[in-house]
Write a protein that holds these residues in place. Structure first.
Motif, short mmCIF file in Angstrom:
data_model
loop_
_atom_site.label_atom_id
_atom_site.label_comp_id
_atom_site.label_asym_id
_atom_site.label_seq_id
_atom_site.Cartn_x
_atom_site.Cartn_y
_atom_site.Cartn_z
N GLY A 65 2.89 -0.53 -16.87
CA GLY A 65 2.13 -1.17 -15.82
C GLY A 65 2.53 -2.63 -15.69
O GLY A 65 2.71 -3.32 -16.70
N GLN B 226 -0.72 1.58 -7.01
CA GLN B 226 -1.95 2.00 -7.67
C GLN B 226 -3.16 1.23 -7.13
O GLN B 226 -3.97 0.68 -7.90
CB GLN B 226 -1.83 1.80 -9.19
N TYR C 271 0.82 -1.21 0.00
CA TYR C 271 0.00 0.00 0.00
C TYR C 271 0.85 1.26 0.00
O TYR C 271 0.34 2.36 0.24
CB TYR C 271 -0.95 0.02 1.20
N ALA D 185 5.93 8.96 -7.25
CA ALA D 185 5.06 8.31 -8.23
C ALA D 185 4.69 9.23 -9.38
O ALA D 185 4.14 8.78 -10.38
CB ALA D 185 3.79 7.81 -7.54
N ARG D 186 5.00 10.52 -9.26
CA ARG D 186 4.75 11.46 -10.35
C ARG D 186 5.93 11.37 -11.33
O ARG D 186 7.08 11.63 -10.96
CB ARG D 186 4.63 12.88 -9.83
N ASP E 118 4.84 1.87 -7.81
CA ASP E 118 3.64 2.40 -7.16
C ASP E 118 2.52 1.37 -7.26
O ASP E 118 2.20 0.90 -8.36
CB ASP E 118 3.21 3.70 -7.82
N SER F 208 4.03 3.55 -2.08
CA SER F 208 4.91 3.74 -3.23
C SER F 208 6.35 3.68 -2.71
O SER F 208 6.62 4.06 -1.57
CB SER F 208 4.63 5.09 -3.88
N PRO G 169 -0.23 -1.99 -10.80
CA PRO G 169 0.92 -1.29 -10.23
C PRO G 169 1.79 -0.75 -11.37
O PRO G 169 1.87 -1.34 -12.45
CB PRO G 169 1.64 -2.39 -9.45
N MET G 170 2.47 0.35 -11.09
CA MET G 170 3.27 1.01 -12.11
C MET G 170 4.76 0.96 -11.79
O MET G 170 5.17 1.09 -10.63
CB MET G 170 2.85 2.48 -12.25
N HIS H 86 -6.62 1.99 -8.61
CA HIS H 86 -6.86 1.69 -10.03
C HIS H 86 -5.63 0.97 -10.60
O HIS H 86 -4.78 1.58 -11.21
CB HIS H 86 -7.16 2.97 -10.83
N PRO H 87 -5.56 -0.37 -10.38
CA PRO H 87 -4.44 -1.16 -10.88
C PRO H 87 -4.32 -1.03 -12.40
O PRO H 87 -5.29 -0.61 -13.06
CB PRO H 87 -4.81 -2.59 -10.46
#
Length: 229
Positions: free
Chosen positions: A147, A126, A38, A104-105, A124, A40, A132-133, A129-130
């Protein structure tokens, strides 16, 4: 604390993964696929944790406090609050970012790699809204991002950077398509991609260090009162 962290780094323990799919090595990244992920996490090569805290905009006049992962949950009711727990492993400084996560940006990650003169990687979850990135920046630009479980769609200045490794691991098939798996094997699929990223960049994120140890913790946005911890 330093002695405890050294013991945690050296354990290299494994745990049995769920659903009987084998063991998860807990000194790398693969365990994230089988955990309650949970936060990043931002890795930067070649700088120390204090410099990373500064780049994340922690207040230099405030001393870090020691906090475990569960300790910071009480501070995260405000979506604009951001807290980072700091450590180092495998030659990379890392920040486990909770709440508002600047790493994460992608634009921030690119600037981080420019301002430090060092490579930067962000993972991250995510959760809302999966998937993960994964993002990798170097020289002030985003080099590769995709992703996890959607590796067929990539962007950055060198979007195909990890393609040979992804094909070698069976994540990408020889024709470039993505290996499809059933829902019951999704965690295993994530672990395969995380393993590729771990090996390519030499990343390490010991589970005991992140989940069980108290780490230097700073406020990076929203200025939560860390004195409450």
């Amino acid at each position: 604390m330093e002695a405890e962290q050294a013991r945690n780094r050296s354990r290299g323990r494994t745990r049995r993964a769920p659903s009987g799919i084998g063991e998860v090595v807990e000194s790398g990244l693969g365990w994230l696929a089988h955990a309650s992920w949970y936060f990043s996490v931002t890795f930067v090569q070649g700088i120390g944790v204090h410099e990373l805290a500064s780049r994340l905009a922690a207040d230099p006049t405030e001393r870090p406090v020691l906090a475990g992962g569960r300790d910071v949950e009480a501070l995260l009711g405000d979506p604009e609050v951001g807290v980072a727990r700091l450590g180092d492993a495998g030659g990379w400084a890392f920040a486990a970012e909770y709440g508002e996560a600047r790493g994460a940006r992608r634009a921030f990650l690119a600037e981080l790699s420019r301002s430090t003169g060092a490579a930067a990687v962000n993972l991250d979850p995510q959760a809302g809204h999966p998937p993960p990135m994964f993002s990798y920046a170097v020289g002030g630009e985003l080099a590769c991002s995709f992703g996890l479980a959607e590796e067929g769609r990539r962007w950055g200045s060198t979007p195909d950077l990890l393609n040979p490794d992804l094909r070698g691991a069976g994540v990408l098939l020889p024709d470039g398509s993505v290996m499809e798996v059933g829902a019951g094997r999704y965690a295993q699929r994530l672990a395969m991609s995380l393993g590729v990223i771990e090996r390519h960049f030499g990343l390490s994120l010991p589970r005991d260090l992140v989940e069980d140890s108290e780490l230097p913790t700073v406020a990076v946005s929203g200025r939560p009162d860390l004195g409450r911890l």
